[in-house]
Design a protein around this motif. Sequence first.
Motif, mmCIF file in Angstrom:
data_model
loop_
_atom_site.group_PDB
_atom_site.id
_atom_site.type_symbol
_atom_site.label_atom_id
_atom_site.label_comp_id
_atom_site.label_asym_id
_atom_site.label_seq_id
_atom_site.Cartn_x
_atom_site.Cartn_y
_atom_site.Cartn_z
ATOM 1 N N LYS A 147 31.438 -2.336 -14.806
ATOM 2 C CA LYS A 147 30.366 -1.376 -14.567
ATOM 3 C C LYS A 147 30.937 0.019 -14.765
ATOM 4 O O LYS A 147 31.996 0.341 -14.240
ATOM 5 C CB LYS A 147 29.813 -1.547 -13.145
ATOM 6 C CG LYS A 147 28.699 -0.555 -12.835
ATOM 7 C CD LYS A 147 27.960 -0.887 -11.542
ATOM 8 C CE LYS A 147 26.976 0.218 -11.212
ATOM 9 N NZ LYS A 147 26.201 -0.053 -10.006
ATOM 10 N N ILE A 172 32.599 -8.598 -15.005
ATOM 11 C CA ILE A 172 31.638 -7.504 -15.191
ATOM 12 C C ILE A 172 32.414 -6.192 -15.187
ATOM 13 O O ILE A 172 33.262 -5.972 -14.316
ATOM 14 C CB ILE A 172 30.608 -7.498 -14.037
ATOM 15 C CG1 ILE A 172 29.691 -8.711 -14.119
ATOM 16 C CG2 ILE A 172 29.814 -6.196 -14.011
ATOM 17 C CD1 ILE A 172 28.709 -8.718 -15.271
ATOM 18 N N GLU A 175 33.827 -9.292 -10.024
ATOM 19 C CA GLU A 175 33.407 -10.690 -10.142
ATOM 20 C C GLU A 175 32.041 -10.774 -10.838
ATOM 21 O O GLU A 175 31.131 -10.006 -10.518
ATOM 22 C CB GLU A 175 33.286 -11.194 -8.688
ATOM 23 C CG GLU A 175 32.988 -12.636 -8.535
ATOM 24 C CD GLU A 175 32.857 -12.976 -7.022
ATOM 25 O OE1 GLU A 175 33.282 -12.178 -6.153
ATOM 26 O OE2 GLU A 175 32.306 -14.053 -6.743
ATOM 27 N N LEU A 199 28.587 -12.344 -11.308
ATOM 28 C CA LEU A 199 27.660 -13.084 -10.433
ATOM 29 C C LEU A 199 26.465 -13.635 -11.210
ATOM 30 O O LEU A 199 25.397 -13.880 -10.641
ATOM 31 C CB LEU A 199 27.166 -12.150 -9.317
ATOM 32 C CG LEU A 199 28.259 -11.588 -8.406
ATOM 33 C CD1 LEU A 199 27.709 -10.484 -7.514
ATOM 34 C CD2 LEU A 199 28.860 -12.701 -7.553
ATOM 35 N N ASP A 206 20.322 -3.344 -16.370
ATOM 36 C CA ASP A 206 18.871 -3.120 -16.292
ATOM 37 C C ASP A 206 18.586 -2.057 -15.237
ATOM 38 O O ASP A 206 17.472 -1.776 -14.896
ATOM 39 C CB ASP A 206 18.152 -4.423 -15.923
ATOM 40 C CG ASP A 206 18.637 -4.955 -14.589
ATOM 41 O OD1 ASP A 206 19.562 -4.357 -13.997
ATOM 42 O OD2 ASP A 206 18.100 -5.980 -14.130
ATOM 43 N N ASN A 234 23.582 3.264 -14.716
ATOM 44 C CA ASN A 234 24.927 2.949 -15.210
ATOM 45 C C ASN A 234 24.926 1.946 -16.362
ATOM 46 O O ASN A 234 23.913 1.313 -16.643
ATOM 47 C CB ASN A 234 25.753 2.349 -14.057
ATOM 48 C CG ASN A 234 25.779 3.279 -12.859
ATOM 49 O OD1 ASN A 234 26.410 4.322 -12.888
ATOM 50 N ND2 ASN A 234 25.052 2.927 -11.805
ATOM 51 N N GLU A 294 26.523 2.577 -4.724
ATOM 52 C CA GLU A 294 26.926 3.920 -5.170
ATOM 53 C C GLU A 294 26.307 5.029 -4.314
ATOM 54 O O GLU A 294 26.752 6.172 -4.346
ATOM 55 C CB GLU A 294 26.601 4.132 -6.654
ATOM 56 C CG GLU A 294 25.127 4.142 -6.964
ATOM 57 C CD GLU A 294 24.833 4.058 -8.456
ATOM 58 O OE1 GLU A 294 25.571 4.657 -9.232
ATOM 59 O OE2 GLU A 294 23.853 3.384 -8.818
ATOM 60 N N ASP A 297 26.198 -2.811 -5.852
ATOM 61 C CA ASP A 297 25.676 -1.475 -6.182
ATOM 62 C C ASP A 297 25.604 -0.462 -5.027
ATOM 63 O O ASP A 297 24.589 0.212 -4.870
ATOM 64 C CB ASP A 297 24.271 -1.671 -6.816
ATOM 65 C CG ASP A 297 23.823 -0.432 -7.572
ATOM 66 O OD1 ASP A 297 24.659 0.435 -7.840
ATOM 67 O OD2 ASP A 297 22.621 -0.330 -7.873
HETATM 68 P P1 ADP Z 1 22.673 0.441 -11.407
HETATM 69 O O1 ADP Z 1 23.512 1.147 -10.425
HETATM 70 O O2 ADP Z 1 22.648 1.093 -12.733
HETATM 71 O O3 ADP Z 1 21.332 0.134 -10.814
HETATM 72 P P2 ADP Z 1 23.516 -2.275 -10.838
HETATM 73 O O4 ADP Z 1 24.800 -2.355 -10.119
HETATM 74 O O5 ADP Z 1 22.278 -2.479 -10.042
HETATM 75 O O6 ADP Z 1 23.435 -0.929 -11.679
HETATM 76 O O7 ADP Z 1 23.562 -3.299 -12.022
HETATM 77 C C1 ADP Z 1 22.543 -3.362 -13.000
HETATM 78 C C2 ADP Z 1 22.351 -4.798 -13.436
HETATM 79 O O8 ADP Z 1 23.555 -5.301 -14.006
HETATM 80 C C3 ADP Z 1 22.021 -5.743 -12.294
HETATM 81 O O9 ADP Z 1 20.647 -5.761 -12.013
HETATM 82 C C4 ADP Z 1 22.516 -7.068 -12.832
HETATM 83 O O10 ADP Z 1 21.567 -7.611 -13.712
HETATM 84 C C5 ADP Z 1 23.755 -6.661 -13.634
HETATM 85 N N1 ADP Z 1 24.958 -6.765 -12.790
HETATM 86 C C6 ADP Z 1 25.514 -5.820 -12.021
HETATM 87 N N2 ADP Z 1 26.599 -6.276 -11.356
HETATM 88 C C7 ADP Z 1 26.742 -7.562 -11.719
HETATM 89 C C8 ADP Z 1 27.676 -8.608 -11.394
HETATM 90 N N3 ADP Z 1 28.709 -8.399 -10.549
HETATM 91 N N4 ADP Z 1 27.510 -9.828 -11.972
HETATM 92 C C9 ADP Z 1 26.501 -10.047 -12.841
HETATM 93 N N5 ADP Z 1 25.588 -9.111 -13.193
HETATM 94 C C10 ADP Z 1 25.696 -7.881 -12.651
#
Ligand code: ADP
Length: 394
Positions: A61, A59, A115, A117, A40, A44, A252, A250
Amino acid sequence: MSLLKQKTYQPLTNESAVELALDLNIFAGHATLSCKEIGDGNLNLVFHIVDELEGKSIIIKQALPYAKVVGESWPLTLKRAKIEAEALKIFKQIAPDYVPEVFYTDDVLAVTIMEDLSHLLIARTGFIKGETYPLFAKHLGEYLAKTLFYTSDYGLGPSIKKEYLQQFINPELCKITEDLIFTDPFVDADTNEFEGGLRPAVEALWRDEELQFHVNVLKKSFLSETEALLHGDLHTGSVFAGQIETKVIDPEFAFYGPAGFDIGQVFANLLFQVIANEEKRDLFINHVETVWNVFKDQYTFLWNTENKETAAKTSTFLNYQLSKFFEDSIGFAGCELIRRTIGLSHVADLDGIEGEQTRIAAKQKTLEIGTLLIKQRKEIKSLAAFITKVRELI
Ligand code: ADP
Ligand code: MG
């Protein structure tokens, strides 16, 4: 051919994400996996892969070569996946309770496998639903103290610090912050977004030369100070929370910058709840206080027990450091308050306020508080003075 052998980047699909997980032997070879893209975020892809039978999940990413929120017209380096993975690993070592575990990374595919979450909720979402997470502020105070101390010259010593500094040069992502937090909201830029009802307040901001001066001073600090390895995007959408657990995801935008930037983003994002959530106002003010108090106590403890710069280990210098962090945090919090109200990428805490008049009034207050914090950060010398100022304006 297996993705692992191809050695070229390509965006994953649900199918290829499952294949990758199986190739890496993360699940048993015969496992039946389900996979869903759940990202969301703005930038990414995030795949949630589950083995229902074994009750195991991960997860994946993956960075896209452009910003998902804007589309292919906004190219963005894939190197950010490596920065994020390396920052996660360093922060995990320093503050193991508050960071997810990384299982695998691949720089070419720009993926981090970590992991899952999903048993927790993104803190901002939880807060908006009425949760308050009693340990959230204590955990973040501790996370901030540990990460900001152990990645500084005082926690690392000058040699390793400089290696890290080199490793975390992150120009493209820093440029996003430089533009979206420190530049665009203060001029009539195309990226700004706000309701018509806010225009008089916004135009007043654009004319405010004293404010512009102070924002330039804060931007200079962001551009040139290398106090600690920052998360760089530490808003409540980057934190998973529960009743007893808190995990920061996150990073980055990680880079070496002024420590007060991370603390200020935490302050500001708690202040959105102070402003928007009248019923729980005192509780969120208390969260702000706890973040600072726990940060200060933990940082002091680490300063006295783990300091690599013995000559600097005096209480006078510690007090100087803490006062500087506090002043910077207040100023950076002000910038974040303004950016999330009128710049690109708003927060649901404010945008979700029902009733146009109420919402506009809350946003005007946010701009007022932000402006005051930026201009008066040097006069606001204590936590009590900070909270009094906020209470006077809401
Ligand atoms: P972006 O860099 O695109 O903002 P995020 O790292 O914030 O991406 O991840 C986007 C969404 O993916 C998070 O808001 C969450 O809902 C889900 N998410 C990311 N990492 C995890 C995780 N380790 N476990 C469960 N859900 C995750
Ligand atoms: Mg992100």
